[in-house]
Write a protein that holds these residues in place. Structure first.
Motif, PDB file in Angstrom:
ATOM      1  N   LEU A   1       0.855  -1.180   0.000  1.00 58.35           N
ATOM      2  CA  LEU A   1       0.000   0.000   0.000  1.00 58.35           C
ATOM      3  C   LEU A   1       0.892   1.232   0.000  1.00 58.35           C
ATOM      4  N   LEU A   2       0.719   2.097  -0.992  1.00 66.88           N
ATOM      5  CA  LEU A   2       1.482   3.329  -1.105  1.00 66.88           C
ATOM      6  C   LEU A   2       0.535   4.518  -1.010  1.00 66.88           C
ATOM      7  N   GLU A   3       1.025   5.634  -0.472  1.00 65.97           N
ATOM      8  CA  GLU A   3       0.212   6.839  -0.328  1.00 65.97           C
ATOM      9  C   GLU A   3       1.036   8.057  -0.705  1.00 65.97           C
ATOM     10  N   ASN A   4       0.408   9.014  -1.369  1.00 68.01           N
ATOM     11  CA  ASN A   4       1.090  10.240  -1.727  1.00 68.01           C
ATOM     12  C   ASN A   4       0.071  11.342  -1.962  1.00 68.01           C
ATOM     13  N   VAL A   5       0.544  12.564  -2.169  1.00 66.30           N
ATOM     14  CA  VAL A   5      -0.355  13.677  -2.469  1.00 66.30           C
ATOM     15  C   VAL A   5      -1.065  13.407  -3.791  1.00 66.30           C
ATOM     16  N   LYS A   6      -2.294  13.907  -3.912  1.00 64.84           N
ATOM     17  CA  LYS A   6      -3.087  13.585  -5.097  1.00 64.84           C
ATOM     18  C   LYS A   6      -2.459  14.144  -6.376  1.00 64.84           C
ATOM     19  N   ASN A   7      -1.651  15.185  -6.251  1.00 62.56           N
ATOM     20  CA  ASN A   7      -1.025  15.781  -7.424  1.00 62.56           C
ATOM     21  C   ASN A   7       0.048  14.889  -8.040  1.00 62.56           C
ATOM     22  N   LEU A   8       0.350  13.770  -7.395  1.00 64.48           N
ATOM     23  CA  LEU A   8       1.292  12.823  -7.982  1.00 64.48           C
ATOM     24  C   LEU A   8       0.818  12.407  -9.373  1.00 64.48           C
ATOM     25  N   LYS A   9      -0.489  12.297  -9.552  1.00 66.36           N
ATOM     26  CA  LYS A   9      -1.032  11.851 -10.841  1.00 66.36           C
ATOM     27  C   LYS A   9      -0.818  12.871 -11.956  1.00 66.36           C
ATOM     28  N   SER A  10      -0.791  14.147 -11.610  1.00 63.41           N
ATOM     29  CA  SER A  10      -0.660  15.187 -12.633  1.00 63.41           C
ATOM     30  C   SER A  10       0.751  15.760 -12.723  1.00 63.41           C
ATOM     31  N   HIS A  11       1.631  15.365 -11.813  1.00 66.63           N
ATOM     32  CA  HIS A  11       2.988  15.911 -11.799  1.00 66.63           C
ATOM     33  C   HIS A  11       3.711  15.641 -13.116  1.00 66.63           C
ATOM     34  N   ASP A  12       4.378  16.662 -13.631  1.00 69.57           N
ATOM     35  CA  ASP A  12       5.129  16.553 -14.880  1.00 69.57           C
ATOM     36  C   ASP A  12       4.238  16.022 -16.007  1.00 69.57           C
ATOM     37  N   LYS A  13       3.002  16.590 -16.059  1.00 70.55           N
ATOM     38  CA  LYS A  13       2.025  16.221 -17.089  1.00 70.55           C
ATOM     39  C   LYS A  13       1.704  14.719 -17.084  1.00 70.55           C
ATOM     40  N   GLY A  14       1.749  14.130 -15.905  1.00 66.08           N
ATOM     41  CA  GLY A  14       1.398  12.717 -15.749  1.00 66.08           C
ATOM     42  C   GLY A  14       2.550  11.756 -15.928  1.00 66.08           C
ATOM     43  N   ARG A  15       3.699  12.245 -16.348  1.00 64.42           N
ATOM     44  CA  ARG A  15       4.817  11.344 -16.628  1.00 64.42           C
ATOM     45  C   ARG A  15       5.290  10.628 -15.364  1.00 64.42           C
ATOM     46  N   THR A  16       5.371  11.353 -14.242  1.00 69.33           N
ATOM     47  CA  THR A  16       5.862  10.751 -13.003  1.00 69.33           C
ATOM     48  C   THR A  16       5.034   9.532 -12.625  1.00 69.33           C
ATOM     49  N   TYR A  17       3.696   9.684 -12.688  1.00 73.89           N
ATOM     50  CA  TYR A  17       2.843   8.572 -12.294  1.00 73.89           C
ATOM     51  C   TYR A  17       2.899   7.433 -13.300  1.00 73.89           C
ATOM     52  N   ARG A  18       3.030   7.770 -14.568  1.00 75.91           N
ATOM     53  CA  ARG A  18       3.148   6.711 -15.585  1.00 75.91           C
ATOM     54  C   ARG A  18       4.406   5.872 -15.361  1.00 75.91           C
ATOM     55  N   VAL A  19       5.487   6.509 -14.982  1.00 78.59           N
ATOM     56  CA  VAL A  19       6.733   5.782 -14.697  1.00 78.59           C
ATOM     57  C   VAL A  19       6.551   4.871 -13.493  1.00 78.59           C
ATOM     58  N   ILE A  20       5.886   5.389 -12.447  1.00 77.85           N
ATOM     59  CA  ILE A  20       5.648   4.594 -11.241  1.00 77.85           C
ATOM     60  C   ILE A  20       4.765   3.390 -11.553  1.00 77.85           C
ATOM     61  N   LYS A  21       3.680   3.617 -12.306  1.00 75.65           N
ATOM     62  CA  LYS A  21       2.777   2.509 -12.662  1.00 75.65           C
ATOM     63  C   LYS A  21       3.486   1.457 -13.506  1.00 75.65           C
ATOM     64  N   LYS A  22       4.280   1.924 -14.448  1.00 80.13           N
ATOM     65  CA  LYS A  22       5.004   0.989 -15.306  1.00 80.13           C
ATOM     66  C   LYS A  22       5.951   0.130 -14.474  1.00 80.13           C
ATOM     67  N   ALA A  23       6.611   0.738 -13.522  1.00 77.95           N
ATOM     68  CA  ALA A  23       7.533  -0.011 -12.673  1.00 77.95           C
ATOM     69  C   ALA A  23       6.792  -1.065 -11.865  1.00 77.95           C
ATOM     70  N   LEU A  24       5.649  -0.685 -11.292  1.00 74.08           N
ATOM     71  CA  LEU A  24       4.883  -1.614 -10.449  1.00 74.08           C
ATOM     72  C   LEU A  24       4.233  -2.720 -11.271  1.00 74.08           C
ATOM     73  N   GLU A  25       3.686  -2.366 -12.427  1.00 78.24           N
ATOM     74  CA  GLU A  25       2.918  -3.322 -13.215  1.00 78.24           C
ATOM     75  C   GLU A  25       3.808  -4.173 -14.122  1.00 78.24           C
ATOM     76  N   ASN A  26       4.573  -3.523 -14.939  1.00 78.47           N
ATOM     77  CA  ASN A  26       5.346  -4.246 -15.959  1.00 78.47           C
ATOM     78  C   ASN A  26       6.671  -4.791 -15.438  1.00 78.47           C
ATOM     79  N   ASP A  27       7.427  -3.951 -14.720  1.00 83.18           N
ATOM     80  CA  ASP A  27       8.751  -4.377 -14.269  1.00 83.18           C
ATOM     81  C   ASP A  27       8.686  -5.294 -13.047  1.00 83.18           C
TER      82      ASP A  27
END
Length: 257
Positions: A46-72
């Protein structure tokens, strides 16, 4: 079973040539979270962060995190932005990310629309040291007036005791300006460390063994305990029920706002 994180950046570690999430997330705290998950292979997290994590750097930050968790790392991931105000008297929106090693079906808990009033977490007797000095109170009023004249909303927040407060932050120790408690016949006051603990859902049995400054920083950075408890309970139920997603491992579940 769970890990809570904040996405602050650190200096890069000297780990040699990286690849995958090691390359894309190196230099951030999530890099270390990913390494821990890869090494320990938890059944769930379980991870928690500020809601703006999803929009940070036009969404790139969250996409990288999701890719790491899901694919890698191979986890089935769910996320949702939840406001804690249904359980504690605080407007606190955070993104919660749940991951399972198996492709397990999961639903986040539903929170009440309305929670307890701010006055329910206030102490009966409060030391005068928490009341703002005339100098600080005048400064905060002038600061707010200056920014209101410019058309923005910066400034102190005088709390409505029958509603919920603004979000408690780690900077609260400085002047308490985001959550000030009105007092009849005198300047408003800051919350006490114990009231900050209650605002985050900590029981009164939780011992505060650090200085006030450290306590304010820690509670401002803390998770809302009742929210995490409910999510954790739902995670345990999902693991025990062991109901799998039909399409098998690797299907990503997007549970948005």
């Amino acid at each position: 079973m769970s890990t809570i994180f904040n996405c602050r950046c650190f200096k890069k570690n000297s780990l040699g040539r990286a690849h995958g999430f090691l390359d894309e997330t190196q230099g951030t705290l999530f890099f270390d979270i990913a390494r821990i998950i890869k090494e320990k292979q938890p059944q769930a997290f379980l991870l928690e962060n500020v809601k703006n994590l999803k929009s940070h750097d036009k969404g790139r930050t969250y996409r990288v995190i999701k890719k790491a968790l899901e694919n890698d790392l191979g986890y089935t991931v769910y996320d949702k932005i939840i406001n804690a105000k249904g359980l504690v008297p605080q407007n606190r929106e955070r993104i919660y990310i749940v991951g399972f090693k198996k492709p397990i079906k999961f639903q986040f808990p539903s929170l009440p629309d309305k929670g307890p009033a701010l006055r329910t977490i206030l102490e009966d007797e409060v030391d005068e040291k928490y009341t703002l000095s005339d100098k600080l109170w005048k400064y905060l009023q002038a600061y707010k007036e200056k920014h209101e004249a410019k058309g923005n909303g910066f400034g102190y927040g005088l709390a409505d005791l029958d509603s919920y407060s603004r979000t408690l932050s780690a900077r609260y120790y400085k002047d308490g300006s985001e959550i000030l408690i009105p007092q009849k016949g005198k300047n408003p006051r800051k919350l006490t460390p114990r009231e900050c603990a209650r605002l985050q859902g900590f029981p009164d049995s939780f011992k505060i063994v650090v200085s006030n400054t450290a306590a304010y920083k820690q509670f401002g950075n803390s998770v809302a305990v009742p929210v995490v408890r409910l999510i954790a309970e739902k995670m345990i139920q999902a693991i025990e029920q062991d109901e799998l997603i039909e399409n098998g491992k690797g299907l990503i579940a997007h549970v948005g706002k």
